[in-house]
Design an enzyme around this catalytic site. Structure first.
Site, PDB file in Angstrom:
ATOM      1  N   GLY A  33       0.803  -1.220   0.000  1.00 53.73           N
ATOM      2  CA  GLY A  33       0.000   0.000   0.000  1.00 53.73           C
ATOM      3  C   GLY A  33       0.833   1.264   0.000  1.00 53.73           C
ATOM      4  N   LYS A  71      -4.562   0.668   1.320  1.00 54.09           N
ATOM      5  CA  LYS A  71      -4.257  -0.539   0.560  1.00 54.09           C
ATOM      6  C   LYS A  71      -5.145  -0.616  -0.660  1.00 54.09           C
ATOM      7  CE  LYS A  71      -2.124  -2.987   4.256  1.00 54.09           C
ATOM      8  NZ  LYS A  71      -1.717  -4.288   4.774  1.00 54.09           N
ATOM      9  N   ASP A  97      -3.945 -13.932   9.348  1.00 58.27           N
ATOM     10  CA  ASP A  97      -2.541 -13.579   9.081  1.00 58.27           C
ATOM     11  C   ASP A  97      -1.887 -13.051  10.355  1.00 58.27           C
ATOM     12  OD1 ASP A  97      -0.183 -13.224   7.733  1.00 58.27           O
ATOM     13  OD2 ASP A  97      -0.840 -11.487   6.571  1.00 58.27           O
TER      14      ASP A  97
END
Length: 270
Positions: free
Chosen positions: A22, A36, A131
């Site tokens: 980003g 992003k 994540d």
């Protein structure tokens, strides 16, 4: 970058510099944000998952939690979807770990408990992080910990940049054998983060992915030295269960007596 810059300028943002997945940009008041960009025109599997991304971001925009990165805005044009979050200029836990200076048990526990609080909150909203690793756990300039870079958004934004994001070493066995990714998969990743905070090194490492996967699938799983408390030993053992159903939830971790004692002591000392 040219088209992105034009789109963001129309929305009142000025790009300062590029970052992984980003850009950092300022608004008209000079406040900094991370934006992003997710491409919607390719590949085809991304098109199919776009609805899930939009839904997740809409939920993230509604979250108001001291330890979840604040999502400020989202918008799209014909080919791209943009997600705007606060910029945490205190770095992230991966950078702190890389400094190689052991954390006090109090500091390590403070961070771990806050991560659990954030994870419990997002799980209760029906979201998964996907994540969870030190580089996605941010610190503000006031050293407030914030859980950010949720996987569905981050993964698809990363298609515009680097694809080698290092997540493999934080995935549970079920994620490597075609199983369902659920809240207990996030808990496995949480265990990897806990181990890394304690030992300043990754729980699972290997020279290649081919050598890494058998370590995660077959064990033996890492444990802590005796210098750490028996309660912390047991917690990590409970988290590193091959069967996801055997792992505690974020709420169950926070209900552990030694966690409650830590929180009571912290309140009494403030």
């Amino acid at each position: 970058m040219g088209n992105t810059q034009s789109v963001l300028e129309k929305k009142g943002y000025t790009i300062l510099r590029k970052v992984e997945n980003g850009v950092i940009a300022t608004d008209k008041d000079g406040d900094q944000f991370v934006i992003k960009e997710i491409k919607l025109n390719e590949p085809s599997d991304l098109k199919a998952s776009a609805g899930g991304i939009f839904s997740e971001v809409e939920t993230l925009l509604q979250i108001n939690h001291p330890h979840v990165l604040s999502h400020k805005n989202s918008f799209q044009d014909d080919t791209n979807y943009y997600v705007v979050t606060d910029h945490c200029d205190g770095g992230n836990l991966a950078q702190k770990i890389k400094e190689g200076i052991p954390f006090s048990e109090e500091q390590m526990m403070d961070w771990f408990v806050k991560i659990c609080m954030a994870l419990k909150h997002v799980h209760e909203l029906g979201l998964l992080h996907r994540d969870l690793r030190p580089q996605n756990i941010f610190l503000t300039k006031f050293v407030t910990l914030c859980l950010g870079d949720f996987g569905r958004v981050n993964e698809n934004a990363s298609q515009c940049g680097s694809s080698d994001n290092g997540m493999m070493g934080y995935l549970g066995p079920e994620s490597l054998t075609g199983g369902i990714y659920d809240t207990k998969s996030d808990i496995w990743s949480l265990g990897c983060v806990l181990y890394e905070l304690c030992m300043l090194q990754s729980a699972f490492t290997a020279a290649s992915t081919i050598k890494l996967i058998p370590k995660i699938l077959g064990g033996p799983y890492p444990s802590l030295p005796e210098s750490f408390s028996p309660e912390l030993h047991k917690l990590l053992c409970d988290i590193f269960q091959r069967d996801p159903t055997g792992r505690p939830s974020a709420g169950e971790i926070l209900a552990e007596p030694f966690i409650i004692s830590f929180l009571i002591k912290k309140v009494c000392n403030t």
